[in-house]
Design a protein around this motif. Sequence first.
Motif, PDB file in Angstrom:
ATOM      1  N   THR A   2       0.833  -1.195   0.000  1.00 39.01           N
ATOM      2  CA  THR A   2       0.000   0.000   0.000  1.00 39.01           C
ATOM      3  C   THR A   2       0.875   1.254   0.000  1.00 39.01           C
ATOM      4  O   THR A   2       2.080   1.214   0.280  1.00 39.01           O
ATOM      5  N   LYS A   3       0.215   2.355  -0.297  1.00 39.72           N
ATOM      6  CA  LYS A   3       0.939   3.634  -0.290  1.00 39.72           C
ATOM      7  C   LYS A   3       1.442   3.958   1.116  1.00 39.72           C
ATOM      8  O   LYS A   3       2.528   4.495   1.288  1.00 39.72           O
ATOM      9  N   THR A   4       0.670   3.612   2.127  1.00 43.39           N
ATOM     10  CA  THR A   4       1.061   3.880   3.504  1.00 43.39           C
ATOM     11  C   THR A   4       2.292   3.063   3.880  1.00 43.39           C
ATOM     12  O   THR A   4       3.215   3.565   4.523  1.00 43.39           O
ATOM     13  N   GLY A   5       2.335   1.793   3.460  1.00 43.90           N
ATOM     14  CA  GLY A   5       3.490   0.942   3.748  1.00 43.90           C
ATOM     15  C   GLY A   5       4.745   1.444   3.065  1.00 43.90           C
ATOM     16  O   GLY A   5       5.843   1.449   3.638  1.00 43.90           O
ATOM     17  N   THR A   6       4.620   1.876   1.811  1.00 47.06           N
ATOM     18  CA  THR A   6       5.764   2.408   1.072  1.00 47.06           C
ATOM     19  C   THR A   6       6.270   3.697   1.721  1.00 47.06           C
ATOM     20  O   THR A   6       7.470   3.893   1.882  1.00 47.06           O
ATOM     21  N   LEU A   7       5.338   4.547   2.091  1.00 45.40           N
ATOM     22  CA  LEU A   7       5.711   5.807   2.722  1.00 45.40           C
ATOM     23  C   LEU A   7       6.411   5.553   4.054  1.00 45.40           C
ATOM     24  O   LEU A   7       7.414   6.192   4.376  1.00 45.40           O
ATOM     25  N   PHE A   8       5.897   4.587   4.830  1.00 53.83           N
ATOM     26  CA  PHE A   8       6.517   4.248   6.107  1.00 53.83           C
ATOM     27  C   PHE A   8       7.945   3.753   5.910  1.00 53.83           C
ATOM     28  O   PHE A   8       8.857   4.143   6.636  1.00 53.83           O
ATOM     29  N   ARG A   9       8.155   2.904   4.916  1.00 55.35           N
ATOM     30  CA  ARG A   9       9.501   2.383   4.653  1.00 55.35           C
ATOM     31  C   ARG A   9      10.446   3.498   4.202  1.00 55.35           C
ATOM     32  O   ARG A   9      11.608   3.528   4.599  1.00 55.35           O
ATOM     33  N   LEU A  10       9.967   4.395   3.365  1.00 51.71           N
ATOM     34  CA  LEU A  10      10.812   5.514   2.927  1.00 51.71           C
ATOM     35  C   LEU A  10      11.188   6.415   4.100  1.00 51.71           C
ATOM     36  O   LEU A  10      12.330   6.865   4.212  1.00 51.71           O
TER      37      LEU A  10
END
Length: 123
Positions: A2-10
Amino acid sequence: MTKTGTLFRLLAVAALLPLGACDLLKVEAPGRIADEDLNNPIAFDGLVAGMQYDLSQGYDASNQDLALFTGELWHGGSYDFADLPRGIVDPEDQNFEWSEGHKARWTAEDGLRRMRATYESAG
């Protein structure tokens, strides 16, 4: 993903990245520089920077007092300028400016003496 997961990893990588760069930024301070180490043309840039700094400090101190004497500068109460803004100058209040000016002169003369001696000994 998800976009939230990608943002969290970044964000996690961005937060941890500076910690990994700490090894690249290690600076060791070997201590005071020996006097004879300044007799090297490689050190002359530092000598000139010191001369410039001392001259600026001496000029700034004298210039500030002159501006206070003439009323061009007025303090807001953060510093104690004694009676300078009223035009009253006590000789004992000028020791700092006197010493800063002479420190600048000594630093410059000694730096030039050191440079001249270094170049003359090199031939």
